[in-house]
Design an enzyme around this catalytic site. Structure first.
Site, PDB file in Angstrom:
ATOM      1  CG  ASP A  47     -36.775 -81.514 -33.141  1.00  0.00           C
ATOM      2  OD1 ASP A  47     -36.339 -82.199 -33.124  1.00  0.00           O
ATOM      3  OD2 ASP A  47     -36.820 -80.363 -33.547  1.00  0.00           O
ATOM      4  CB  SER A  48     -37.530 -87.170 -33.913  1.00  0.00           C
ATOM      5  OG  SER A  48     -37.777 -87.806 -32.651  1.00  0.00           O
ATOM      6  CG  ASP A  86     -34.422 -81.990 -30.288  1.00  0.00           C
ATOM      7  OD1 ASP A  86     -32.975 -81.787 -30.199  1.00  0.00           O
ATOM      8  OD2 ASP A  86     -34.299 -82.611 -30.955  1.00  0.00           O
ATOM      9  CE  LYS A 115     -30.620 -82.992 -29.990  1.00  0.00           C
ATOM     10  NZ  LYS A 115     -30.607 -82.601 -31.753  1.00  0.00           N
ATOM     11  CD  GLU A 117     -32.387 -79.575 -36.216  1.00  0.00           C
ATOM     12  OE1 GLU A 117     -32.326 -78.702 -37.494  1.00  0.00           O
ATOM     13  OE2 GLU A 117     -33.070 -80.537 -35.761  1.00  0.00           O
ATOM     14  CD  GLU A 184     -29.788 -86.246 -37.855  1.00  0.00           C
ATOM     15  OE1 GLU A 184     -30.049 -85.633 -37.359  1.00  0.00           O
ATOM     16  OE2 GLU A 184     -31.189 -86.650 -39.146  1.00  0.00           O
TER      17      GLU A 184
HETATM   18  O1  KIV Z   1     -35.413 -85.229 -32.243  1.00  0.00           O
HETATM   19  C1  KIV Z   1     -34.633 -86.407 -32.530  1.00  0.00           C
HETATM   20  O2  KIV Z   1     -34.941 -87.154 -32.152  1.00  0.00           O
HETATM   21  C2  KIV Z   1     -32.792 -86.410 -32.450  1.00  0.00           C
HETATM   22  C3  KIV Z   1     -32.142 -87.037 -33.372  1.00  0.00           C
HETATM   23  C4  KIV Z   1     -32.455 -87.503 -34.263  1.00  0.00           C
HETATM   24  C5  KIV Z   1     -30.866 -87.033 -32.487  1.00  0.00           C
HETATM   25  O3  KIV Z   1     -32.065 -85.283 -32.788  1.00  0.00           O
END
Ligand code: KIV
Length: 267
Positions: A47-48, A86, A115, A117, A184
């Site tokens: 989600d970056s 994510d 993934k 959090e 992280e």
């Molecule tokens: O969103 C993302 O790119 C991430 C990485 C920083 C691991 O969670």
């Protein structure tokens, strides 16, 4: 002969064999093909993308629709790498909503793992996904979706209580069925202790050299990201003649453990 596609067992075998797992983010098919051909084992549609693709200040505005769209693009570019997507902010508020979001990422997007959090509060969510055979990566340490609660992008686990809580959370999430953990921005010692305590693979970003694999945001590795960068970032384009060479240099550095260096780590 081309190597077979990476799956969740491959990642577990790599941990057992002590072979570092090289991971990168990607957000579209062309870059997915590039990182796949460079030998990346795991590709994350992070989600970056809210920050590096959409130009936002945080990952908070990213939606499930955004994630499904970019996961579809990336899945078309991959041949060997394992695809993780994510779950964005507030897309896993309760077990049923989490299951709906995960199903979209897998069925429509083509993700092989989701993934989220998580800390202790996400144990029942991970359990619910696991009961439905959805592979899960649990993201601990600095959790960017909580940036407004934490008060900035800060190193986590620096005091004994916080480090112990993170270790307890890691064990609880593994117990709930998480197949992979991602850490992280934590001190080297915290990364290595969690890696040595849990049995599932631990991927780090700013978590030191003592974890099972490393991940970076692709645009950081390629020197695209502007402004002040986190300490753990290394621009592999600085010494490469092409994007492909930069990605291959990153993968080689993870595999031979020359990345991360001391200058990329936290104590
Ligand atoms: O969103 C993302 O790119 C991430 C990485 C920083 C691991 O969670």
């Amino acid at each position: 002969m081309s190597s077979p596609p990476v799956n969740v067992s491959t990642l577990a075998d790599m941990k057992a064999a002590g072979e570092p797992i090289a991971c990168l983010t990607a957000y579209d098919a062309s870059f997915a093909r590039l990182v796949d051909e460079a030998g990346t084992d795991l590709v994350l549609v992070g989600d970056s993308l809210g920050m590096v693709v959409q130009g936002r200040d945080t990952t908070v505005p990213v939606t499930v629709d955004d994630m499904v769209y970019h996961t579809q693009l990336v899945s078309r570019g991959l041949r060997r790498a394992f695809l993780v997507a994510d779950m964005p902010f507030m897309s896993y508020r309760n077990p049923n909503q989490a299951l709906d979001s995960a199903v979209r990422l897998m069925q429509e997007g083509g993700a092989m793992m989701v993934k989220l959090e998580g800390a202790a509060g996400q144990v029942r969510i991970v359990e619910h996904l696991t009961q439905h055979d959805i592979p899960v990566c649990a993201h601990l340490g600095l959790r960017p979706q909580s940036v407004h609660k934490i008060g900035g992008f800060k190193v986590q686990g620096r005091n004994d209580n916080d480090a112990q809580r993170m270790l307890d959370d890691a064990l609880a999430l593994q117990g709930a069925g998480a197949d992979v953990l991602l850490l992280e921005c934590v001190p080297n010692e915290v990364g290595a202790t969690i890696r040595d305590t849990v049995s599932v693979p631990v991927i780090g970003i700013g978590a030191g050299p003592g974890v099972d694999g490393q991940i970076l945001v692709l645009y950081d590795v390629l020197g695209v990201t502007q402004g002040r960068l986190p300490r753990f970032v290394k621009n592999y384009m600085a010494e490469a003649d092409s994007l492909a060479e930069a990605c291959a240099a990153y993968v080689a550095a993870v595999k031979n453990r020359s990345y991360p260096g001391a200058e990329h780590c936290f104590s």
